[in-house]
Design a protein around this motif. Structure first.
Motif, short mmCIF file in Angstrom:
data_model
loop_
_atom_site.label_atom_id
_atom_site.label_comp_id
_atom_site.label_asym_id
_atom_site.label_seq_id
_atom_site.Cartn_x
_atom_site.Cartn_y
_atom_site.Cartn_z
N SER A 460 -5.27 54.81 -72.64
CA SER A 460 -5.42 53.69 -73.55
C SER A 460 -4.97 52.38 -72.91
CB SER A 460 -4.63 53.93 -74.84
OG SER A 460 -3.26 54.19 -74.55
N VAL A 468 -0.13 51.40 -77.89
CA VAL A 468 0.04 51.88 -79.26
C VAL A 468 1.46 52.38 -79.48
CG1 VAL A 468 -2.38 52.54 -79.52
CG2 VAL A 468 -0.70 54.24 -78.71
N GLU A 470 2.79 55.45 -81.29
CA GLU A 470 2.16 56.67 -81.76
C GLU A 470 3.18 57.65 -82.32
OE1 GLU A 470 -1.42 59.60 -80.18
OE2 GLU A 470 -0.20 58.51 -78.73
N CYS A 475 -1.08 55.90 -85.29
CA CYS A 475 -1.31 55.46 -83.91
C CYS A 475 -1.70 53.99 -83.98
CB CYS A 475 -2.40 56.31 -83.27
SG CYS A 475 -2.70 55.95 -81.54
N LEU A 477 -1.93 49.98 -82.99
CA LEU A 477 -2.05 49.06 -81.85
C LEU A 477 -0.96 48.00 -81.92
CD1 LEU A 477 -4.97 50.36 -81.81
CD2 LEU A 477 -5.73 48.19 -80.85
N LYS A 478 -0.20 47.87 -80.82
CA LYS A 478 0.89 46.89 -80.76
C LYS A 478 0.66 45.83 -79.68
CE LYS A 478 3.44 48.46 -84.08
NZ LYS A 478 3.65 47.64 -85.29
N ASN A 496 -4.84 51.04 -86.98
CA ASN A 496 -4.33 52.40 -86.87
C ASN A 496 -5.47 53.31 -86.43
OD1 ASN A 496 -2.82 54.75 -87.11
ND2 ASN A 496 -3.23 54.96 -89.30
#
Length: 568
Positions: A460, A468, A470, A475, A477-478, A496
């Motif tokens: 990813s 992410v 998780e 899960c 996204l950051k 998510n």
């Protein structure tokens, strides 16, 4: 001013505070601090106050008019003394907070002590009503049951804990007695602690040649849950760390790191202080562009002195420096906001992620620029001097004399020690957004250290350009790499990820992405209650990288000499 603390109903978490003070004016201002040194953001501590009442010398209640969020004015034309009584709600436990329950009274006075700005230079005395079996950890002067500090500034800088559960040992270094206090559930490994603390304390004092105070207290709040926080004071530090079972196991490196960092603050910030904060003004923001000096240099030196003292080996030091490198290169705010600008903006959002890609960290960028400054000074002085010499001279010429340091002063001191201009550092890096990568490579190479990077092994991150958070149930996204596949596909922060090519994700995102490596990858994300499909474009390049440091296999004699001078 005299302060009295009592805790008749600890279970409510309200501390009863009474403040007696003389008055000489027809109108007296009562001020609550709006922030605390060590955290450059407004705190508005008056939000925790209730039952605020003022009485005159006869005990008669007089009107206190609140004129702003943190200020009251009192008509004192007919009295030469007033008593202010109020309750302060103390329900937060960290290294800079105030907390009360049936096991402890923990106070940072800058949170909860109202004061008269006209009496800033006056002596403050303090008394307590606490259980007889409780013990006090603090740097107060003591005369019987009365404790004291020289003025309001020292009061604000003197945290304390009353508790029946305190554990303490001491060690001496030079003319200073060092106390190590633990509160909470903890089993201190005293021999190990004292040995390591003596080592890094001795090395820091050796470089400065003296310690600013005659008595110093390490005060540790140990919690059964995860916590990591430290706050500096002139005669002490409070460090909150947990969980208890990990402090002397997997958290021991962090325990040492934060302790060395906070000790270094005794010189840097508590003595060597930006001119804009000399003295502290507790009523408003104290803007300064010099967070890279206050926190960046301290972050760099805290870990470096652990290596110089032998507490860390080179590999442990590299591990800590790699964290700073990773944080720097992962943050695309480095292209948009300088560290000096970000220092000013700590007052806006300096301790939360904030708008993505907008700013940088004074700790991270400041640390890396402190390293660059150190190495460049050494390069220009044949390794005879470094940043530690700059800090020593700043201490004796400014800090020890109570004189604030300006950016021009700091720059001039660097140039005086190095013998060359450092315009480039301040213009291009501290106040500019020039990329750090080339100069970091250059500085590491000078020491015979290789800075390595490779694509992140997480699919990813390396292949699709997103990070992410998780768990088994989400899960999220950051972080999204600008221009990467996830960005081009229309991904948004806080999406998510629930499926990859219609296969449900259950804490196994990267396994599914690897499984579909040769296929078009369609991510199904939940976004504000709706399901959205994102088709990842195929791109023949990598995005997020991981960083590493290692010693050069065959360093030349100059590199060996430079490394030895820098690391010892």
């Amino acid at each position: 001013m005299h302060y009295h603390f009592s805790i008749p109903e600890a279970q409510t978490q309200y501390i009863n505070i009474a403040v007696e003070m003389t008055t000489a004016e027809a109108q007296t201002t009562l001020q609550f601090p709006t922030w605390r040194p060590g955290r450059y953001e407004l705190g508005y501590f008056a939000k925790n106050v209730r039952y605020f009442k003022v009485t005159d010398a006869e005990g008669k209640e007089i009107t206190a008019t609140k004129t702003s969020h943190s200020v009251w004015t009192v008509d004192t034309a007919s009295t030469d003394k007033i008593t202010v009584k109020y309750q302060y709600y103390a329900a937060e436990l960290n290294a800079g907070s105030t907390f009360l329950d049936k096991t402890q009274l923990y106070v940072n006075p800058v949170n909860c002590c109202v004061y008269n700005p006209a009496l800033m230079e006056e002596k403050c005395t303090v008394t307590f009503e606490v259980p007889e079996t409780w013990q006090l950890a603090s740097s107060f002067d003591k005369d019987g049951d009365v404790y004291s500090v020289k003025d309001v500034h020292e009061l604000m800088d003197t945290p304390f804990i009353w508790s029946p559960n305190l554990q303490m040992q001491t060690y001496e270094m030079g003319e200073t007695l060092f106390y190590v206090w633990f509160n909470g559930e903890v089993k201190p490994q005293w021999d190990k602690i004292i040995k390591d603390f003596k080592a890094f304390t001795e090395k820091q004092i050796e470089k400065f040649t003296e310690f600013p105070v005659k008595e110093y207290h390490f005060i540790f709040q140990i919690t059964p849950y995860k916590l990591y926080h430290g706050v500096e004071h002139q005669k002490s530090t409070v460090i909150a760390l947990g969980p208890s079972y990990a402090v002397f196991e997997e958290l021991y490196t962090e325990f040492l790191g934060v302790s060395s960092h906070e000790l270094y603050h005794t010189w840097n910030v508590k003595a060597i202080r930006p001119i804009e904060m000399m003295p502290y003004d507790y009523t408003k923001e104290n803007y300064s562009p010099m967070g890279y000096l206050c926190e960046g240099v301290t972050t760099y030196m805290g870990d470096l002195f652990l290596m110089k003292s032998g507490v860390f080996d080179m590999e442990q030091y590299f591990k800590e420096m790699k964290v700073q490198l990773q944080r720097h290169f992962d943050n695309h705010g480095r292209f948009n906001h300088s560290v000096a600008e970000s220092s000013l903006d700590t007052w806006l959002d300096g301790y939360v992620p904030g708008a993505p890609g907008r700013k940088v960290s004074i700790y991270v960028e400041g640390c890396l620029m402190a390293f660059v400054t150190d190495v460049m000074i050494r390069r220009h002085t044949d390794n005879k001097r470094g940043l530690d010499e700059v800090m020593r001279q700043l201490y004796f010429n400014y800090g020890a004399k109570g004189i604030g340091v300006s950016e021009a002063d700091y720059k001039a001191m660097i140039e005086n020690v190095a013998g060359v201009s450092f315009d480039w550092l301040f213009d291009e890096y501290l106040h500019g957004t020039k990329g750090y990568e080339a100069i970091l490579y250059d500085c590491f190479e000078y020491l015979g250290i290789e800075m390595l990077h490779e694509p992140s092994k997480k699919y990813s991150e390396g292949r699709l350009g997103f990070k992410v958070l998780e768990s088994a149930t989400s899960c999220v996204l950051k972080a999204i790499y600008p221009g990467g596949p996830a960005d081009m596909a229309g991904a948004m922060l806080e999406d998510n990820v629930v499926a990859v090519n219609n296969c449900k994700v259950n804490g196994d995102l990267d396994k599914w992405l690897n499984y579909f490596d040769d296929d078009i990858k369609v991510l199904t994300v939940e976004r504000k209650g709706q399901l959205v499909e994102l088709t990842m474009p195929e791109v023949q390049r990598y995005f997020y990288s991981t960083y590493d440091l290692k010693l050069t296999e065959n360093p030349d004699k100059n590199q060996r000499f430079a490394l030895d001078a820098w690391s010892k």
